[in-house]
Design a protein around this motif. Structure first.
Motif, PDB file in Angstrom:
ATOM      1  N   ASN A   1     -34.864 -19.765   2.502  1.00 38.75           N
ATOM      2  CA  ASN A   1     -33.445 -19.426   2.496  1.00 38.75           C
ATOM      3  C   ASN A   1     -32.802 -19.796   3.843  1.00 38.75           C
ATOM      4  N   ARG A   2     -33.057 -21.043   4.273  1.00 39.31           N
ATOM      5  CA  ARG A   2     -32.580 -21.497   5.567  1.00 39.31           C
ATOM      6  C   ARG A   2     -31.757 -22.761   5.409  1.00 39.31           C
ATOM      7  N   ASP A   3     -30.899 -22.977   6.357  1.00 37.77           N
ATOM      8  CA  ASP A   3     -30.084 -24.184   6.402  1.00 37.77           C
ATOM      9  C   ASP A   3     -30.969 -25.367   6.784  1.00 37.77           C
ATOM     10  N   ILE A   4     -30.872 -26.452   6.033  1.00 39.41           N
ATOM     11  CA  ILE A   4     -31.746 -27.602   6.274  1.00 39.41           C
ATOM     12  C   ILE A   4     -31.485 -28.228   7.650  1.00 39.41           C
ATOM     13  N   SER A   5     -30.251 -28.209   8.102  1.00 39.27           N
ATOM     14  CA  SER A   5     -29.947 -28.763   9.427  1.00 39.27           C
ATOM     15  C   SER A   5     -30.660 -27.966  10.517  1.00 39.27           C
ATOM     16  N   ARG A   6     -30.626 -26.654  10.398  1.00 38.50           N
ATOM     17  CA  ARG A   6     -31.284 -25.799  11.394  1.00 38.50           C
ATOM     18  C   ARG A   6     -32.801 -26.002  11.351  1.00 38.50           C
ATOM     19  N   LEU A   7     -33.345 -26.120  10.153  1.00 39.32           N
ATOM     20  CA  LEU A   7     -34.777 -26.351  10.010  1.00 39.32           C
ATOM     21  C   LEU A   7     -35.178 -27.674  10.668  1.00 39.32           C
ATOM     22  N   LEU A   8     -34.401 -28.713  10.438  1.00 42.84           N
ATOM     23  CA  LEU A   8     -34.671 -30.007  11.075  1.00 42.84           C
ATOM     24  C   LEU A   8     -34.569 -29.913  12.595  1.00 42.84           C
ATOM     25  N   GLU A   9     -33.567 -29.196  13.102  1.00 46.22           N
ATOM     26  CA  GLU A   9     -33.432 -29.011  14.550  1.00 46.22           C
ATOM     27  C   GLU A   9     -34.678 -28.349  15.128  1.00 46.22           C
ATOM     28  N   GLU A  10     -35.179 -27.322  14.446  1.00 49.34           N
ATOM     29  CA  GLU A  10     -36.360 -26.619  14.930  1.00 49.34           C
ATOM     30  C   GLU A  10     -37.591 -27.527  14.915  1.00 49.34           C
ATOM     31  N   ILE A  11     -37.742 -28.296  13.850  1.00 45.10           N
ATOM     32  CA  ILE A  11     -38.886 -29.209  13.758  1.00 45.10           C
ATOM     33  C   ILE A  11     -38.820 -30.248  14.869  1.00 45.10           C
ATOM     34  N   ILE A  12     -37.649 -30.813  15.086  1.00 42.40           N
ATOM     35  CA  ILE A  12     -37.500 -31.829  16.132  1.00 42.40           C
ATOM     36  C   ILE A  12     -37.727 -31.202  17.506  1.00 42.40           C
ATOM     37  N   SER A  13     -37.173 -30.031  17.744  1.00 38.16           N
ATOM     38  CA  SER A  13     -37.358 -29.361  19.032  1.00 38.16           C
ATOM     39  C   SER A  13     -38.825 -29.079  19.304  1.00 38.16           C
ATOM     40  N   GLU A  14     -39.511 -28.582  18.289  1.00 39.14           N
ATOM     41  CA  GLU A  14     -40.936 -28.293  18.454  1.00 39.14           C
ATOM     42  C   GLU A  14     -41.702 -29.573  18.746  1.00 39.14           C
ATOM     43  N   ASN A  15     -41.351 -30.635  18.045  1.00 38.23           N
ATOM     44  CA  ASN A  15     -42.044 -31.900  18.240  1.00 38.23           C
ATOM     45  C   ASN A  15     -41.789 -32.478  19.628  1.00 38.23           C
ATOM     46  N   LEU A  16     -40.590 -32.300  20.136  1.00 39.89           N
ATOM     47  CA  LEU A  16     -40.244 -32.829  21.449  1.00 39.89           C
ATOM     48  C   LEU A  16     -40.548 -31.835  22.569  1.00 39.89           C
ATOM     49  N   LEU A  17     -41.077 -30.682  22.199  1.00 40.48           N
ATOM     50  CA  LEU A  17     -41.428 -29.622  23.141  1.00 40.48           C
ATOM     51  C   LEU A  17     -40.221 -29.103  23.917  1.00 40.48           C
ATOM     52  N   LEU A  18     -39.058 -29.123  23.263  1.00 40.99           N
ATOM     53  CA  LEU A  18     -37.883 -28.545  23.883  1.00 40.99           C
ATOM     54  C   LEU A  18     -38.006 -27.026  23.831  1.00 40.99           C
ATOM     55  N   ASP A  19     -37.432 -26.365  24.763  1.00 43.08           N
ATOM     56  CA  ASP A  19     -37.485 -24.908  24.863  1.00 43.08           C
ATOM     57  C   ASP A  19     -38.916 -24.404  24.984  1.00 43.08           C
ATOM     58  N   LEU A  20     -39.795 -25.220  25.540  1.00 39.70           N
ATOM     59  CA  LEU A  20     -41.204 -24.856  25.655  1.00 39.70           C
ATOM     60  C   LEU A  20     -41.390 -23.588  26.478  1.00 39.70           C
ATOM     61  N   GLU A  21     -40.724 -23.509  27.611  1.00 39.89           N
ATOM     62  CA  GLU A  21     -40.874 -22.341  28.476  1.00 39.89           C
ATOM     63  C   GLU A  21     -40.450 -21.069  27.752  1.00 39.89           C
ATOM     64  N   LYS A  22     -39.319 -21.120  27.056  1.00 36.47           N
ATOM     65  CA  LYS A  22     -38.825 -19.951  26.330  1.00 36.47           C
ATOM     66  C   LYS A  22     -39.803 -19.548  25.227  1.00 36.47           C
ATOM     67  N   ASN A  23     -40.315 -20.524  24.503  1.00 38.50           N
ATOM     68  CA  ASN A  23     -41.253 -20.240  23.421  1.00 38.50           C
ATOM     69  C   ASN A  23     -42.552 -19.636  23.950  1.00 38.50           C
ATOM     70  N   ILE A  24     -43.038 -20.129  25.072  1.00 39.66           N
ATOM     71  CA  ILE A  24     -44.263 -19.590  25.659  1.00 39.66           C
ATOM     72  C   ILE A  24     -44.043 -18.159  26.111  1.00 39.66           C
ATOM     73  N   GLU A  25     -42.896 -17.881  26.724  1.00 37.46           N
ATOM     74  CA  GLU A  25     -42.590 -16.517  27.160  1.00 37.46           C
ATOM     75  C   GLU A  25     -42.549 -15.560  25.973  1.00 37.46           C
ATOM     76  N   GLU A  26     -41.937 -15.973  24.868  1.00 33.59           N
ATOM     77  CA  GLU A  26     -41.880 -15.133  23.668  1.00 33.59           C
ATOM     78  C   GLU A  26     -43.281 -14.888  23.116  1.00 33.59           C
ATOM     79  N   MET A  27     -44.103 -15.930  23.104  1.00 33.33           N
ATOM     80  CA  MET A  27     -45.465 -15.806  22.610  1.00 33.33           C
ATOM     81  C   MET A  27     -46.270 -14.839  23.490  1.00 33.33           C
TER      82      MET A  27
END
Length: 88
Positions: free
Chosen positions: A26-52
């Motif tokens: 139940n998600r917007d396809i544009s947002r899903l694509l943004e997340e996939i691309i960001s994860e692939n390009l390691l964008l927001d890596l520091e923020k994601n590591i801190e959350e983890m």
């Protein structure tokens, strides 16, 4: 960061799988694509590591080990305790 509109060519089967996943979540396809691309390009890596790390910090509970004796003695004592617990 602003948004842009773009056109891409993508494998039809891949596109329909992506649309299916977005619908199931139940998600917007544009947002899903943004997340996939960001994860692939390691964008927001520091923020994601801190959350983890915050998630893991809540799960990790331990008592500090005493700092007397050698490390070898401490490891032997811990192994003996574990062996004793297993054999019970």
């Amino acid at each position: 960061m602003g948004k842009i509109k773009t056109s891409i060519y993508i494998d039809a089967d891949l596109w329909w799988e992506l649309k299916k996943e977005a619908a199931e979540e139940n998600r917007d396809i544009s947002r899903l694509l943004e997340e996939i691309i960001s994860e692939n390009l390691l964008l927001d890596l520091e923020k994601n590591i801190e959350e983890m790390l915050k998630k893991f910090e809540k799960k990790i509970e331990f008592e500090p080990l005493p700092s007397r004796g050698s490390v070898s003695e401490l490891v032997r004592r811990i192994r003996d305790e574990r062996e004793g617990n297993i054999l019970r």
